[in-house]
Scaffold this motif. Structure first.
Motif, PDB file in Angstrom:
ATOM      1  N   ARG A   4      32.257 -10.806  24.153  1.00  0.00           N
ATOM      2  CA  ARG A   4      33.640 -11.218  24.369  1.00  0.00           C
ATOM      3  C   ARG A   4      34.019 -12.458  23.560  1.00  0.00           C
ATOM      4  N   GLN A   5      33.053 -13.086  22.882  1.00  0.00           N
ATOM      5  CA  GLN A   5      33.321 -14.347  22.185  1.00  0.00           C
ATOM      6  C   GLN A   5      34.501 -14.305  21.217  1.00  0.00           C
ATOM      7  N   PRO A   6      34.695 -13.225  20.455  1.00  0.00           N
ATOM      8  CA  PRO A   6      35.850 -13.238  19.542  1.00  0.00           C
ATOM      9  C   PRO A   6      37.194 -13.318  20.259  1.00  0.00           C
ATOM     10  N   TRP A   7      37.213 -13.048  21.562  1.00  0.00           N
ATOM     11  CA  TRP A   7      38.466 -12.966  22.298  1.00  0.00           C
ATOM     12  C   TRP A   7      38.679 -14.110  23.283  1.00  0.00           C
ATOM     13  N   THR A   8      37.671 -14.939  23.520  1.00  0.00           N
ATOM     14  CA  THR A   8      37.756 -15.903  24.623  1.00  0.00           C
ATOM     15  C   THR A   8      38.122 -17.318  24.195  1.00  0.00           C
ATOM     16  N   GLY A   9      38.318 -17.551  22.918  1.00  0.00           N
ATOM     17  CA  GLY A   9      38.723 -18.874  22.478  1.00  0.00           C
ATOM     18  C   GLY A   9      37.552 -19.836  22.362  1.00  0.00           C
TER      19      GLY A   9
ATOM     20  N   ASP B 191      39.819  -9.911  33.371  1.00  0.00           N
ATOM     21  CA  ASP B 191      39.835  -8.776  32.438  1.00  0.00           C
ATOM     22  C   ASP B 191      38.556  -8.728  31.613  1.00  0.00           C
ATOM     23  N   ASP B 192      38.072  -9.888  31.166  1.00  0.00           N
ATOM     24  CA  ASP B 192      36.810  -9.932  30.419  1.00  0.00           C
ATOM     25  C   ASP B 192      35.673  -9.387  31.277  1.00  0.00           C
ATOM     26  N   GLN B 193      35.624  -9.799  32.549  1.00  0.00           N
ATOM     27  CA  GLN B 193      34.551  -9.350  33.441  1.00  0.00           C
ATOM     28  C   GLN B 193      34.601  -7.843  33.638  1.00  0.00           C
TER      29      GLN B 193
ATOM     30  N   ASP C   6      31.659  -5.234  32.714  1.00  0.00           N
ATOM     31  CA  ASP C   6      31.163  -4.266  33.696  1.00  0.00           C
ATOM     32  C   ASP C   6      31.226  -2.846  33.127  1.00  0.00           C
ATOM     33  N   GLY C   7      32.320  -2.530  32.457  1.00  0.00           N
ATOM     34  CA  GLY C   7      32.466  -1.200  31.875  1.00  0.00           C
ATOM     35  C   GLY C   7      31.454  -0.924  30.777  1.00  0.00           C
ATOM     36  N   ALA C   8      31.161  -1.949  29.972  1.00  0.00           N
ATOM     37  CA  ALA C   8      30.170  -1.788  28.904  1.00  0.00           C
ATOM     38  C   ALA C   8      28.773  -1.560  29.474  1.00  0.00           C
TER      39      ALA C   8
ATOM     40  N   ASP D 117      34.715  -4.713  22.191  1.00  0.00           N
ATOM     41  CA  ASP D 117      35.981  -3.973  22.294  1.00  0.00           C
ATOM     42  C   ASP D 117      36.729  -3.922  20.961  1.00  0.00           C
ATOM     43  N   THR D 118      36.061  -3.412  19.952  1.00  0.00           N
ATOM     44  CA  THR D 118      36.626  -3.317  18.613  1.00  0.00           C
ATOM     45  C   THR D 118      36.998  -1.871  18.288  1.00  0.00           C
TER      46      THR D 118
END
Length: 254
Positions: free
Chosen positions: A103-108, A116-118, A122-124, A158-159
Motif C-alpha cells: 500500500r506504500q505508493p498510496w498511503t503518503g 479502505d487500505d485494511q 485483507d482481500g489480497a 492494487d495496480t
C-alpha cells in the motif's frame, strides 16, 4: 482505449548483447498472458525492462501511452507491481506487515493505513490463501508460502499491471494450477493486465489467454491454440530434446 502496457520496436539485453529484438506487444486489461522460453533466453530481462528497472536497448515501453522511464517512482508503483523469483530479505517482519507494504505508493509520506487500505490487504491475503500465515515471519515459511505472500503484496499494491517472474517456481502441481486460476480470475474480474513467466507450459496453455514465446531472439505472440497450430512450440523446445504432441498438448522426451 489506452493500453496498460505496450512496446514499440523494443530490444532488450545488455551492452553488446541483444537477447530479444523487435518486440511489439500490447498487454490489455482483463487478460492473463504467459511468457515462455528456455533458460537464458531473456525472460527475466524482458520483465525487468517492461517494469522500468532496465532501459531498453532500443525502442520504447509505454504505460497508458506514457513512457515508463518518464514516470516518477511513485507513479510507476501505482501502475505496475513486480514479483520477482526468490525470497526477499525481510528479517523478522510478519506476513501482514509485508503485504501491507504494497500500500506504500498510496498511503503518503507517513504510511498510515485507513479502513479502505485494511480491506484491500485483507482481500489480497484471502485471494492467494495466506490468511492463516499473518502472524508468522517470512523466515518461518516454506519457499512456496513465501512466494504466495509476495504475490499478495503485489495484489495489495492494487495496480492495473502485474508482472511476475516465475511465480509458480516453488509450488507443487495443485498449487500451481490454483494460483494460475486465481490470477486469471483477478485479470478477468478486476480488468488487470497480468504477465507471468513460467516453465509450466501445460498449465499456461490450459489457463492463460495468450502466450508470448521467446524464439530465435524474437517474441512470438498468440493464443495457445495458435501456438500449437503454428509449430512454434515444437521449434522452441526441439533443441532441448523434447517433442511437442499437439494431440495431447504435452511434451515427450526424444
Amino acid at each position: 482505449m489506452k493500453a496498460p502496457l505496450s512496446t514499440e520496436a523494443m530490444a532488450v539485453g545488455y551492452p553488446g548483447r541483444r537477447l530479444i529484438e523487435g518486440v511489439d506487444v500490447v498487454l490489455g486489461p482483463g487478460e492473463l498472458v504467459a511468457l515462455i522460453g528456455v533458460n537464458g533466453g531473456g525472460k527475466s530481462t524482458l520483465l525487468h525492462t517492461l517494469a522500468g528497472l532496465h532501459a531498453p536497448i532500443a525502442g520504447k515501453v509505454r504505460s497508458f501511452e506514457e513512457e515508463i522511464g518518464s514516470l516518477s517512482a511513485v507513479e510507476r508503483a501505482r501502475r505496475l507491481a513486480l514479483v520477482l523469483t526468490g525470497r526477499p530479505a525481510a528479517g523478522l517482519m510478519d506476513v501482514r506487515t509485508i503485504v501491507a507494504m504494497g500500500r506504500q505508493p498510496w498511503t503518503g509520506h507517513f504510511g498510515r493505513l485507513n479502513d479502505d487500505d485494511q480491506k484491500i490487504i485483507d482481500g489480497a491475503l484471502r485471494a492467494v490463501d495466506v490468511e492463516h500465515l499473518v502472524g508468522r515471519s517470512l523466515g518461518e515459511l516454506s519457499d512456496g508460502e513465501a512466494q504466495r505472500v509476495m504475490i499478495a503484496r503485489a495484489l495489495a499494491q492494487d495496480t492495473p499491471i502485474m508482472l511476475l517472474d516465475e511465480p509458480m517456481a516453488f509450488l507443487d502441481l495443485v498449487n500451481r494450477v490454483r494460483l494460475l486460476r486465481t490470477l486469471r480470475q483477478l485479470a478477468h474480474d478486476r480488468q488487470k493486465a497480468i504477465l507471468l513467466s513460467t516453465h509450466d507450459l501445460q498449465s499456461a496453455l490450459d489457463l492463460c489467454d495468450r502466450v508470448l514465446l521467446i524464439h530465435d531472439r524474437r517474441l512470438w505472440n498468440g493464443t495457445a491454440a495458435e501456438a500449437i497450430r503454428s509449430g512454434v512450440l515444437e521449434a522452441l523446445f526441439s533443441a532441448e530434446g523434447l517433442r511437442f504432441d499437439p494431440a495431447t498438448r504435452s511434451f515427450r522426451a526424444v
